[in-house]
Design a protein around this motif. Structure first.
Motif, mmCIF file in Angstrom:
data_model
loop_
_atom_site.group_PDB
_atom_site.id
_atom_site.type_symbol
_atom_site.label_atom_id
_atom_site.label_comp_id
_atom_site.label_asym_id
_atom_site.label_seq_id
_atom_site.Cartn_x
_atom_site.Cartn_y
_atom_site.Cartn_z
ATOM 1 N N TRP A 236 -1.924 -0.632 -12.175
ATOM 2 C CA TRP A 236 -2.212 0.133 -10.969
ATOM 3 C C TRP A 236 -3.112 -0.734 -10.105
ATOM 4 O O TRP A 236 -3.985 -1.435 -10.635
ATOM 5 N N PHE A 237 -2.938 -0.670 -8.796
ATOM 6 C CA PHE A 237 -3.699 -1.556 -7.919
ATOM 7 C C PHE A 237 -3.853 -0.962 -6.524
ATOM 8 O O PHE A 237 -3.149 -0.023 -6.154
ATOM 9 N N ILE A 238 -4.744 -1.567 -5.762
ATOM 10 C CA ILE A 238 -4.847 -1.358 -4.320
ATOM 11 C C ILE A 238 -5.042 -2.731 -3.682
ATOM 12 O O ILE A 238 -5.351 -3.707 -4.369
ATOM 13 N N ARG B 225 -4.282 6.924 -6.125
ATOM 14 C CA ARG B 225 -2.973 6.447 -5.678
ATOM 15 C C ARG B 225 -1.869 6.815 -6.674
ATOM 16 O O ARG B 225 -0.735 7.068 -6.278
ATOM 17 N N TYR B 226 -2.179 6.823 -7.949
ATOM 18 C CA TYR B 226 -1.161 6.961 -8.984
ATOM 19 C C TYR B 226 -1.157 8.287 -9.731
ATOM 20 O O TYR B 226 -0.255 8.531 -10.518
ATOM 21 N N ASP C 148 3.586 4.600 -4.797
ATOM 22 C CA ASP C 148 2.885 4.436 -6.065
ATOM 23 C C ASP C 148 3.573 3.416 -6.969
ATOM 24 O O ASP C 148 3.591 3.551 -8.185
ATOM 25 N N PHE D 260 -7.540 -4.370 -9.176
ATOM 26 C CA PHE D 260 -7.087 -3.535 -10.289
ATOM 27 C C PHE D 260 -8.199 -3.486 -11.340
ATOM 28 O O PHE D 260 -9.201 -4.189 -11.222
ATOM 29 N N LEU E 82 -13.436 -4.055 -12.914
ATOM 30 C CA LEU E 82 -12.571 -4.314 -11.773
ATOM 31 C C LEU E 82 -12.323 -5.813 -11.656
ATOM 32 O O LEU E 82 -13.223 -6.625 -11.909
ATOM 33 N N ASN F 67 4.003 0.370 -9.278
ATOM 34 C CA ASN F 67 3.134 -0.458 -10.110
ATOM 35 C C ASN F 67 3.260 -1.914 -9.699
ATOM 36 O O ASN F 67 4.320 -2.359 -9.264
ATOM 37 N N LYS G 171 -10.146 5.137 -5.862
ATOM 38 C CA LYS G 171 -9.037 4.837 -4.948
ATOM 39 C C LYS G 171 -7.770 4.470 -5.713
ATOM 40 O O LYS G 171 -6.675 4.880 -5.348
ATOM 41 N N ILE G 172 -7.940 3.679 -6.760
ATOM 42 C CA ILE G 172 -6.780 3.265 -7.553
ATOM 43 C C ILE G 172 -6.186 4.471 -8.278
ATOM 44 O O ILE G 172 -4.976 4.708 -8.225
ATOM 45 N N SER H 200 0.803 -1.227 0.000
ATOM 46 C CA SER H 200 0.000 0.000 0.000
ATOM 47 C C SER H 200 0.834 1.273 0.000
ATOM 48 O O SER H 200 0.298 2.363 -0.174
#
Length: 143
Positions: free
Chosen positions: A37-39, A104-105, A17, A47, A125, A19, A100-101, A14
Motif C-alpha cells: 500500500w502506498f501514497i 486509501r485502501y 486503490d 509506504f 515509513l 497496490n 493516509k495510506i 494516486s
C-alpha cells in the motif's frame, strides 16, 4: 523520461486503490516482488513495513528497488519506477502518513481498527526516491 511529479503520473498513482508492486533483493541476492500500500508525497512513493521485516533488512543492505503500478484493464497503463528506498525522516508525521495510506485502501468503517493493528506492529515509513520513471498510458489507444 517521466518524473513522479508529472501531473499525469501523480494522478495515475494516486487514483483508486491499486497496490504497488515493490521489487527488491533479498539478503541472499534473490529478487522478490511484494504488493504494498502506498501514497505519493512530494514526488516520492511512501509506504510502510515492519522495522524487522525481510524488506526492511534488505533495504539496509541494498536500497535499490523497482516499483510498478499498473492498470490491468483496457486500455492498459502503467508507471514503472527504479529508485532507492530510505526510512522516512518525518517521524513526527508517522501517524498522519500511515493514516493516509490506510484510508486509501481500507473501507471507512475499518480504518481505525486497521490503523491500530499496523501501529502495534512496529511499522516504519519508507520513501522511494526515483532515479528513473517510465510511464505509459492508454496503450491500446496508442496502437
Amino acid at each position: 523520461m517521466a518524473e513522479l511529479t508529472d501531473p499525469d503520473v501523480t494522478e495515475f498513482l494516486s487514483k483508486g486503490d491499486r497496490n504497488g508492486k515493490l521489487s527488491y533483493l533479498r539478503a541472499d541476492r534473490r529478487p522478490v516482488i511484494v504488493p504494498v500500500w502506498f501514497i505519493v508525497e512530494h514526488g516520492e512513493i511512501l509506504f510502510f513495513t515492519a522495522r524487522q521485516s525481510a524488506k526492511a533488512k534488505a533495504f539496509a543492505e541494498d536500497p535499490r528497488v523497482a516499483f510498478l503500478v499498473d492498470d490491468d484493464r483496457p486500455p492498459y497503463s502503467y508507471v514503472s519506477v527504479a529508485g532507492v528506498v530510505a526510512p522516512d525522516g518525518a517521524s513526527e508525521r508517522r501517524d498522519e502518513l500511515m493514516s493516509k495510506i490506510v484510508e486509501r485502501y481500507t473501507p471507512q468503517e475499518n480504518v481505525q481498527k486497521t490503523l491500530d493493528y499496523f501501529k502495534s506492529q512496529d511499522e516504519a515509513l519508507y520513501r522511494i526516491r526515483a532515479t528513473k520513471v517510465q510511464a505509459k498510458f492508454d496503450l491500446m489507444n496508442a496502437l
